[in-house]
Design a protein around this motif. Structure first.
Motif, short mmCIF file in Angstrom:
data_model
loop_
_atom_site.label_atom_id
_atom_site.label_comp_id
_atom_site.label_asym_id
_atom_site.label_seq_id
_atom_site.Cartn_x
_atom_site.Cartn_y
_atom_site.Cartn_z
N THR A 100 55.86 47.10 54.64
CA THR A 100 56.40 46.23 55.69
C THR A 100 57.40 47.00 56.55
O THR A 100 57.39 46.85 57.79
N ARG A 101 58.23 47.80 55.93
CA ARG A 101 59.24 48.57 56.68
C ARG A 101 58.57 49.55 57.62
O ARG A 101 58.97 49.70 58.78
N LEU A 102 57.53 50.23 57.14
CA LEU A 102 56.87 51.23 57.97
C LEU A 102 56.04 50.61 59.07
O LEU A 102 55.95 51.16 60.18
N ARG A 103 55.41 49.49 58.80
CA ARG A 103 54.68 48.82 59.88
C ARG A 103 55.63 48.45 61.02
O ARG A 103 55.31 48.63 62.20
N ASN A 104 56.80 47.94 60.66
CA ASN A 104 57.78 47.61 61.70
C ASN A 104 58.26 48.86 62.42
O ASN A 104 58.38 48.86 63.65
N ALA A 105 58.54 49.92 61.67
CA ALA A 105 59.02 51.16 62.30
C ALA A 105 57.96 51.73 63.22
O ALA A 105 58.26 52.22 64.32
N GLY A 106 56.69 51.68 62.79
CA GLY A 106 55.62 52.14 63.65
C GLY A 106 55.50 51.30 64.89
O GLY A 106 55.30 51.82 66.01
N ALA A 107 55.63 49.99 64.74
CA ALA A 107 55.54 49.10 65.90
C ALA A 107 56.66 49.35 66.90
O ALA A 107 56.47 49.17 68.11
N ARG A 108 57.83 49.78 66.41
CA ARG A 108 58.93 50.09 67.33
C ARG A 108 58.62 51.30 68.20
O ARG A 108 59.17 51.45 69.30
N LEU A 109 57.76 52.20 67.72
CA LEU A 109 57.38 53.37 68.50
C LEU A 109 56.27 53.06 69.50
O LEU A 109 55.96 53.88 70.36
N ALA A 110 55.66 51.88 69.35
CA ALA A 110 54.51 51.53 70.19
C ALA A 110 54.97 51.21 71.61
O ALA A 110 56.03 50.62 71.82
N THR A 111 54.14 51.59 72.56
CA THR A 111 54.41 51.26 73.96
C THR A 111 53.34 50.35 74.55
O THR A 111 53.50 49.85 75.66
N ALA A 112 52.24 50.13 73.84
CA ALA A 112 51.16 49.30 74.33
C ALA A 112 51.51 47.82 74.19
O ALA A 112 52.28 47.44 73.29
N PRO A 113 50.93 46.97 75.02
CA PRO A 113 51.20 45.52 74.90
C PRO A 113 50.51 44.88 73.70
O PRO A 113 50.86 43.77 73.31
N LEU A 114 49.53 45.56 73.10
CA LEU A 114 48.80 45.02 71.96
C LEU A 114 48.95 45.94 70.76
O LEU A 114 48.73 47.15 70.85
N LEU A 115 49.34 45.35 69.63
CA LEU A 115 49.48 46.08 68.38
C LEU A 115 48.28 45.80 67.48
O LEU A 115 47.90 44.64 67.30
N PHE A 238 60.25 41.42 51.65
CA PHE A 238 59.14 41.36 50.70
C PHE A 238 59.03 42.68 49.96
O PHE A 238 59.21 43.76 50.55
N ARG A 239 58.70 42.60 48.68
CA ARG A 239 58.64 43.78 47.82
C ARG A 239 57.24 43.91 47.24
O ARG A 239 56.67 42.95 46.73
N GLY A 240 56.66 45.10 47.31
CA GLY A 240 55.36 45.33 46.70
C GLY A 240 54.26 44.64 47.47
O GLY A 240 54.35 44.40 48.67
N TRP A 241 53.20 44.28 46.75
CA TRP A 241 51.97 43.77 47.36
C TRP A 241 51.99 42.25 47.46
O TRP A 241 52.44 41.56 46.56
N GLY A 242 51.51 41.73 48.58
CA GLY A 242 51.18 40.32 48.66
C GLY A 242 52.08 39.47 49.52
O GLY A 242 53.31 39.53 49.43
N LEU A 243 51.48 38.68 50.39
CA LEU A 243 52.08 37.61 51.18
C LEU A 243 52.88 38.07 52.39
O LEU A 243 53.25 37.23 53.22
N ASP A 244 53.16 39.36 52.55
CA ASP A 244 53.91 39.78 53.73
C ASP A 244 53.11 39.50 55.00
O ASP A 244 53.68 39.14 56.04
N ASP A 245 51.78 39.65 54.93
CA ASP A 245 50.96 39.37 56.11
C ASP A 245 50.78 37.86 56.33
O ASP A 245 50.82 37.38 57.46
N VAL A 246 50.61 37.12 55.24
CA VAL A 246 50.52 35.66 55.36
C VAL A 246 51.83 35.10 55.93
O VAL A 246 51.83 34.19 56.77
N ASP A 247 52.94 35.67 55.50
CA ASP A 247 54.24 35.25 56.01
C ASP A 247 54.34 35.51 57.52
O ASP A 247 54.81 34.64 58.28
N LEU A 248 53.88 36.67 57.96
CA LEU A 248 53.87 36.95 59.40
C LEU A 248 52.98 35.94 60.13
O LEU A 248 53.37 35.38 61.16
N GLY A 249 51.79 35.69 59.58
CA GLY A 249 50.89 34.71 60.18
C GLY A 249 51.51 33.33 60.24
O GLY A 249 51.34 32.60 61.23
#
Length: 448
Positions: A100-115, A238-249
């Protein structure tokens, strides 16, 4: 290369033009160099022109040849490489929420309107990025999040002895293109996305589901950057596997972003080892965080909690099945009031007693107490608030399977006949909750 707070970033030179990308693809990884190589190779073979997208590899302290794999794609992809240093004694704790931390960090480097978020070891079909773009019309405009189809993703019950991936799949993903693999295995039931039957039930239109975020998985998904950051991105608690994506959704959906599925934006999950017991333990741990955060604010959350009380991992989309039963009963008992039975129940309750009513209905009798009024029908709850009950009573949208009330919050819990049609499914759980939050044996008006 730039360096900040244990992180370093590098951007590869690229022979294309300098136009801003239309799509940014975020790929988190940790010590999976060869899986990453295949994922990046698949991203090189997109039908979308390579100058219209960039790829951000977010590396959680890998000590294998990950960096050299990334460097090998310089000139073939517009690449950004984010590296989180190994933090020694803190590494295990930080890595526990690394994805989750790295997905956010990667998204901060993004310049496109769509992730677009794509897991390492997930191979992109040749039209994946074109299809994700097409699903957002025009691209980057708020309003829609897309769950991409994922072939060969194992069922959630990964310890099921009856499950095995299609014969030869591991070798095929190493030696064939994603398109060739899909062509070879597409008719094999075990190759289908495990969500396929759920997609099919609603004609591949997730607007027909009560809890569509249950099917929003980060292995292959897309969301406009403005919507992603409007809800704060992935929750790094969120720690480890599970629900971080469902939570975002869940947060996206409650913020007005429609969740849909794209069959054309397909990818293939490469077979790799999973520890089912560890993953399920992570799921349960994250579920505690999930439910605590939203405080059982609606019936689907209560039912999700109930499903996870099972000692074994539940079947996919059990929450949707149970939510549908509640929705059906909500329709069947529309307009049913319980004023008379509540008046009768309150005759035996002390005027100064603390009271919670489960299945309160839209018309509450005049009582001295300030009560907790819970009902499973959103329209009933809204009417109670509109009629002023919310100014005196604590009005909640709950079935009563699980509430955010603390233990012994009230003296008496009254359970009305509005819950009769749900009793065969949830009666024991409702009684258990009534006994948890009440200090006395609950009153069930259907018994009176």
């Amino acid at each position: 290369m730039s360096k900040r707070g244990g992180e370093s970033t590098a951007e590869s030179s690229f022979g294309g033009d300098d136009a801003a990308p239309r799509v940014s693809v975020v790929v988190p990884t940790h010590n999976r160099a060869q899986d990453l190589r295949r994922t990046l190779e698949s991203l090189c073979e997109q039908t979308l022109p390579v100058n219209e997208y960039d790829v951000i590899v977010a590396d959680d302290g890998s000590n294998d040849e990950t960096r050299s794999v990334v460097d090998a794609f310089a000139g073939r992809l517009r690449l950004k490489y984010l590296f989180q240093e190994d933090l020694g004694a803190r590494a295990a704790q930080v890595r526990d929420n690394g994805v989750t931390r790295l997905r956010n960090a990667g998204a901060r480097l993004a310049t496109a309107p769509l992730l677009v978020f794509l897991d390492c070891a997930t191979l992109a079909g040749p039209d994946l990025l074109t299809a994700h773009l097409r699903a957002h019309t025009p691209p980057g405009v708020p309003g829609r999040a897309i769950a991409g189809y994922v072939y060969a993703y194992p069922p959630r019950k990964v310890d099921d002895p009856d499950y095995a991936p299609p014969a030869g799949l591991a070798e095929a993903v190493r030696t064939l293109t994603p398109q060739q693999v899909a062509d070879r295995y597409r008719d094999e039931p075990r190759f289908r996305d495990p969500r396929h039957e759920e997609f099919e039930k609603v004609g591949f239109d997730l607007g027909g589901r009560i809890f569509p975020e249950e099917l929003f998985w980060s292995s292959n998904c897309s969301v406009p950057a403005v919507d992603f950051w409007a809800v704060g991105g992935f929750d790094e608690d969120f720690r480890g596997w599970g629900l971080d994506d469902v939570d975002l959704g869940y947060r996206l959906a409650r913020n007005g972003t429609a969740i849909q599925v794209s069959l054309d934006a397909w990818a293939i999950e490469s077979p790799h080892e999973r520890d089912g017991a560890v993953n399920f333990a992570g799921l349960l741990r994250n579920a505690e965080s999930f439910f605590a955060k939203y405080r059982f604010a609606e019936p689907s959350l209560e039912l999700g909690w109930l499903v996870l009380q099972s000692p074994t991992e539940p079947a996919l989309c059990t929450v949707e099945v149970l939510s549908r039963r509640v929705a059906d009963w909500t329709r069947d008992c529309a307009g049913r009031t319980v004023t008379a039975e509540l008046e009768k129940a309150f005759e035996s309750i002390a005027p100064d007693a603390r009271v919670a009513v489960l299945g309160a209905g839209a018309v509450v009798p005049a009582v001295r107490q300030s009560c907790v009024l819970a009902d499973f029908d959103r329209q009933v709850v809204d009417r109670l608030v509109a009629d002023g009950a919310g100014s005196r009573h604590d009005v909640r949208h709950n079935v009563g399977v699980r509430t955010a009330l603390p233990d012994n919050a009230v003296d008496t819990v009254v359970i009305t006949s509005r819950l009769d049609g749900l009793w065969s499914d949830f009666g024991p759980a409702i009684l258990a909750e009534a006994r948890r939050i009440g200090t006395r044996e609950p009153i069930r008006t259907a018994d009176r």
